[in-house]
Design an enzyme around this catalytic site. Sequence first.
Site, short mmCIF file in Angstrom:
data_model
loop_
_atom_site.label_atom_id
_atom_site.label_comp_id
_atom_site.label_asym_id
_atom_site.label_seq_id
_atom_site.Cartn_x
_atom_site.Cartn_y
_atom_site.Cartn_z
N SER A 108 72.95 -35.46 101.94
CA SER A 108 72.81 -34.28 102.80
C SER A 108 74.10 -33.47 102.84
O SER A 108 74.55 -32.94 101.84
CB SER A 108 72.36 -34.70 104.20
OG SER A 108 72.07 -33.59 105.00
N ASP A 255 71.15 -26.99 104.62
CA ASP A 255 72.08 -28.04 104.24
C ASP A 255 71.67 -28.61 102.89
O ASP A 255 70.77 -28.09 102.23
CB ASP A 255 72.18 -29.12 105.33
CG ASP A 255 70.91 -29.95 105.50
OD1 ASP A 255 69.90 -29.63 104.82
OD2 ASP A 255 70.92 -30.89 106.30
N ASP A 257 70.07 -31.24 101.55
CA ASP A 257 68.71 -31.67 101.20
C ASP A 257 67.66 -30.84 101.92
O ASP A 257 66.49 -31.19 101.94
CB ASP A 257 68.51 -33.17 101.48
CG ASP A 257 68.73 -33.53 102.95
OD1 ASP A 257 69.45 -32.80 103.65
OD2 ASP A 257 68.19 -34.56 103.39
N ASP A 259 66.57 -30.36 104.84
CA ASP A 259 65.72 -30.74 105.97
C ASP A 259 66.21 -30.09 107.27
O ASP A 259 65.61 -30.27 108.33
CB ASP A 259 65.62 -32.26 106.12
CG ASP A 259 66.94 -32.94 106.37
OD1 ASP A 259 68.00 -32.28 106.29
OD2 ASP A 259 66.94 -34.16 106.64
#
Length: 469
Positions: A108, A255, A257, A259
Amino acid sequence: MNTILADVLPPREITCFKAYDLRGILNETIDEDIAYRVGRAFVDVLKVNSVVVGYDARASSHELAAALISGIRDAGAAVIDIKLAGTEEVYNATSHFGAGGGIEITASHNPINYNGMKIVAEGSRPVDPDGELAKVHKVAEAGRFEVQTRIGAYRDAHIEARCAYVKKVLSFIDVGSLRPLKLVVNCGNGAAAAAYTAIKQELANQSAPLVFVDQFLEPDASFPNGIPNPLLVENQPVTREKVLVSQADIGVAFDGDFDRCFFFDETGQFIPGEYIVGLLADVFLDKEAAAAIVHDPRVVLNTRDVIAAKGGQAVQSRTGHAFVKQVMRKHKAVYGGEMSAHHYFRDFSYCDSGMIPWLLICELMGRTGKPLSALLAERMQKFPSSGEHNFKIADPAKAISAVVDAYKEDALIEDRSDGVSLEFNDWRFNLRSSNTEPVVRLNIESRNDTHLVNEKFKEISTILDQFAC
């Protein structure tokens, strides 16, 4: 599957298991051997027949995914490989394909020398931290695995998975409600590009009147524009300036990834996550009256007020995706939000998504005809907050006790469900210590009194500074 005998690897201490995921430093606390062990242990512990695997844009993620896939297949389970994808694409694919679980290789927003894994079980539910995840950890360390009579199958499903994902996220909005808007979208050179591009293309296919200004679109493992973490103040000006130069209606930044997504209004102002939680709560209560909405305990006054005004049910959860998802499932909540920009949706398998929020807000702007600043101005004035501030503290428990002792006599409510929250007539604060480092996190909010927020922040900061490392 018939078990023949135990397959043994040398025992190994593994320290990258955290409260509800894995995160470590490359070639120190996480490597391909650990990824292989986790794959085997996950199948052995959860007794699954198939696992979805995806990975983010980091240089090490493809290799770690390959090792993970080998472990899963050696344990006899089939692999559904969706390749370069965001965490929420793994969540969606796990449900879409009816898989026994899903694992995303990602670090992340962590530094470039980190990597990790986010894991879900069947139905995209989070693995139980104290049960399933702890057992996976134990088996992976011991290195004693069941040997199967066959290698699990492999399927490249990245095209089908993305098509299903795009269809799912767009099902949350009425494309016909969209009005002409210009959006700056900062993908941060992370994993968002392919999913975002596919969504953008489908919106164009449906004649959505949106104009997109792309920023840092292409995935780049070197992260030439910095690790994508828009929550950091120093990372926000680049998106803000693009919004202003482009005369855009809204800015969106992801960000690594994707999510999580972060918002900027048409003036370039960064919108703190707690106000987006309130805004999305309002959206869902318009769609589903009296629904349950889950929120975290850090900043709550605005969210509670929105939910009460719409006749909804406010439900508080501990901070962290595993806890929020568990509480949402228990209450069948339509939406859940954390101030850290994690947004969870019942109809997305109770999982978090960074794509659904900006689609919903564009729909809301279309239906109301209001700019984002106007949708939020009254709420931000009515319930000002300090934002989350971190203090490096030698003894977090002692520091928190000192603050609580200074204020608890006048508190109307003391809540220790997640850190410590003290609530007074016209203000409240929450103090939490980090699970992984000597840090105390402070949030302060008030009812219509920015001066009071600033005053109390100075007072509490003075106490905490006495315990600084």
